[in-house]
Design an enzyme around this catalytic site. Structure first.
Site, short mmCIF file in Angstrom:
data_model
loop_
_atom_site.label_atom_id
_atom_site.label_comp_id
_atom_site.label_asym_id
_atom_site.label_seq_id
_atom_site.Cartn_x
_atom_site.Cartn_y
_atom_site.Cartn_z
N ARG A 111 29.22 36.72 52.44
CA ARG A 111 30.21 36.98 51.90
C ARG A 111 31.57 37.22 52.92
NH1 ARG A 111 30.93 41.44 47.00
NH2 ARG A 111 29.76 39.53 46.06
N HIS A 138 32.95 31.81 44.01
CA HIS A 138 31.79 32.54 43.62
C HIS A 138 31.15 32.08 42.96
CE1 HIS A 138 29.67 36.21 44.03
NE2 HIS A 138 30.39 36.94 43.21
N GLN A 141 27.92 33.39 41.07
CA GLN A 141 28.55 34.19 39.71
C GLN A 141 28.45 33.17 38.60
OE1 GLN A 141 29.36 37.77 39.41
NE2 GLN A 141 29.17 37.25 37.31
N ASP A 233 38.47 39.32 34.96
CA ASP A 233 38.05 39.95 36.22
C ASP A 233 39.09 40.93 36.66
OD1 ASP A 233 36.94 40.31 38.78
OD2 ASP A 233 37.16 38.19 39.78
N CYS A 273 32.51 39.65 35.55
CA CYS A 273 31.57 39.75 36.75
C CYS A 273 31.36 41.09 37.33
CB CYS A 273 32.07 38.69 37.87
SG CYS A 273 33.87 39.57 38.43
N ARG A 301 22.10 37.35 37.49
CA ARG A 301 22.42 36.97 39.01
C ARG A 301 21.00 36.73 39.94
NH1 ARG A 301 27.03 38.69 41.31
NH2 ARG A 301 26.35 37.24 43.17
#
Ligand code: CP
Ligand code: NVA
Length: 314
Positions: A111, A138, A141, A233, A273, A301
């Site tokens: 990340r 991402h 996700q 988001d 998310c 996930r």
């Protein structure tokens, strides 16, 4: 009965953007994810003797826990490298980090603030590199989100998904994976906060190939019209904390609240998310309502990332 294995190899051994995988690979990934979810005990030794380095330059709850639990539950080992206080490349070059890690571990989950660091890791390490979120995308996700949508709706082809808010990393990945799967994605953002033009152009290309549709709009109501899912988001992503106050004002008309659902399908679901800010990008009455499937997204996930690991390392 033996465990499901991926038979169609991924196009590359890295997962950086999500466009590395064709629709068939994603179908296989979801088949494997569903089996992992239903029968996790079959996969207890699937990563035995395999180790992964988890490099995180930003905080995480979901991504870190689901990768660590996912790897351990399949008999593998995760080594967490905390870079939240120092950038990757500060102590030694990214090249040298990659060249060291490939001698000890079988994969890297990273990340990062700058997407190009992932590309540098992937260029220099002869082991799979998985994007655990960058400024640009991402993919883990979005892959989990479309799996969650398929569980709910059976198939996402032609499904109308409204993304309302900032045209950010999560939005980019929803565009790419959604286009690949033939979904109809409508994005509504304030002026100046649209998704990146190159990502939109790639998503439109993928949508043409897969009978999907991409629309970039200004009006949240237009985006929500007839939608099966409304997704949002945070308005300020990690690394944009200094802009948070200014963004609160600009994005206020983009809050996902119950009146926005008046324009959508009656059974329209809400997605995020996470982490979420109740009262900012989403009203409490929406995220805590029966429409909300945010914790299904979080759970998936785990299952989808286990399938990603087996596809790339298994
Ligand atoms: N959605 C998501 O990636 O959450 P984290 O930042 O907690 O990992
Ligand atoms: N857009 C958000 C997503 C967090 C999972 C961020 O980058 O902070």
């Amino acid at each position: 009965m033996s465990a499901v294995t991926a038979t169609i190899p991924a196009l590359t051994n890295d997962l950086l953007i999500g466009n590395e995988w064709g629709a068939e690979q994603i179908r296989e990934l979801y088949h494997l994810s569903a089996d992992i979810k239903a029968r996790p005990e079959r996969y207890r030794s699937a990563l035995a003797g395999r180790f992964l380095a988890l490099i995180f330059e930003k905080p995480s709850l979901r991504t870190r826990v689901t990768f660590e639990v996912g790897i351990s539950s399949m008999g593998g080992g995760a080594v967490f490298l905390d870079h939240t206080q120092s950038r990757l490349g500060d102590r030694e070059s990214v090249h040298d980090v990659a060249k060291n890690l490939e001698r000890w571990v079988q994969g890297i989950v990273a990340r990062v603030f700058e997407h190009k660091l992932l590309e540098e890791l992937a260029e220099n390490a002869g082991i799979p590199v998985i994007n655990a979120l960058s400024d640009r995308s991402h993919p883990c996700q979005a892959l989990a989100d479309f799996f969650t949508l398929e569980e709910r709706f059976g198939n996402v082809r032609g499904l109308k998904i409204a993304y309302v808010g900032d045209g950010n990393n999560v939005c980019h990945s929803l565009l790419i994976i959604g286009a690949r799967l033939g979904a109809h994605i409508r994005v509504a953002t304030p002026a100046g906060y649209e998704p990146d033009a190159a990502v939109v152009s790639e998503a439109r290309r993928l949508a043409r190939e897969n009978r999907g549709k991409i629309e970039i709009l200004r009006s949240p109501i237009e985006a929500a019209n007839g939608a099966h899912a409304i997704y949002t988001d945070v308005w300020a992503s990690m690394g944009q904390e200094d802009e948070a106050a200014q963004r609160e004002a600009i994005f206020a008309p983009y809050q996902v609240n119950s009146s926005l659902f008046d324009h959508a399908e009656a059974e329209c679901i809400f997605m995020h998310c996470l982490p979420a800010h109740r009262g900012s990008e989403v009203a409490t009455e929406v995220i805590d309502s029966p429409r909300s499937i945010v914790f299904e997204q979080s759970e998936n996930r785990l299952h989808v990332q286990k399938a990603i690991l087996l596809t790339l390392l298994g």
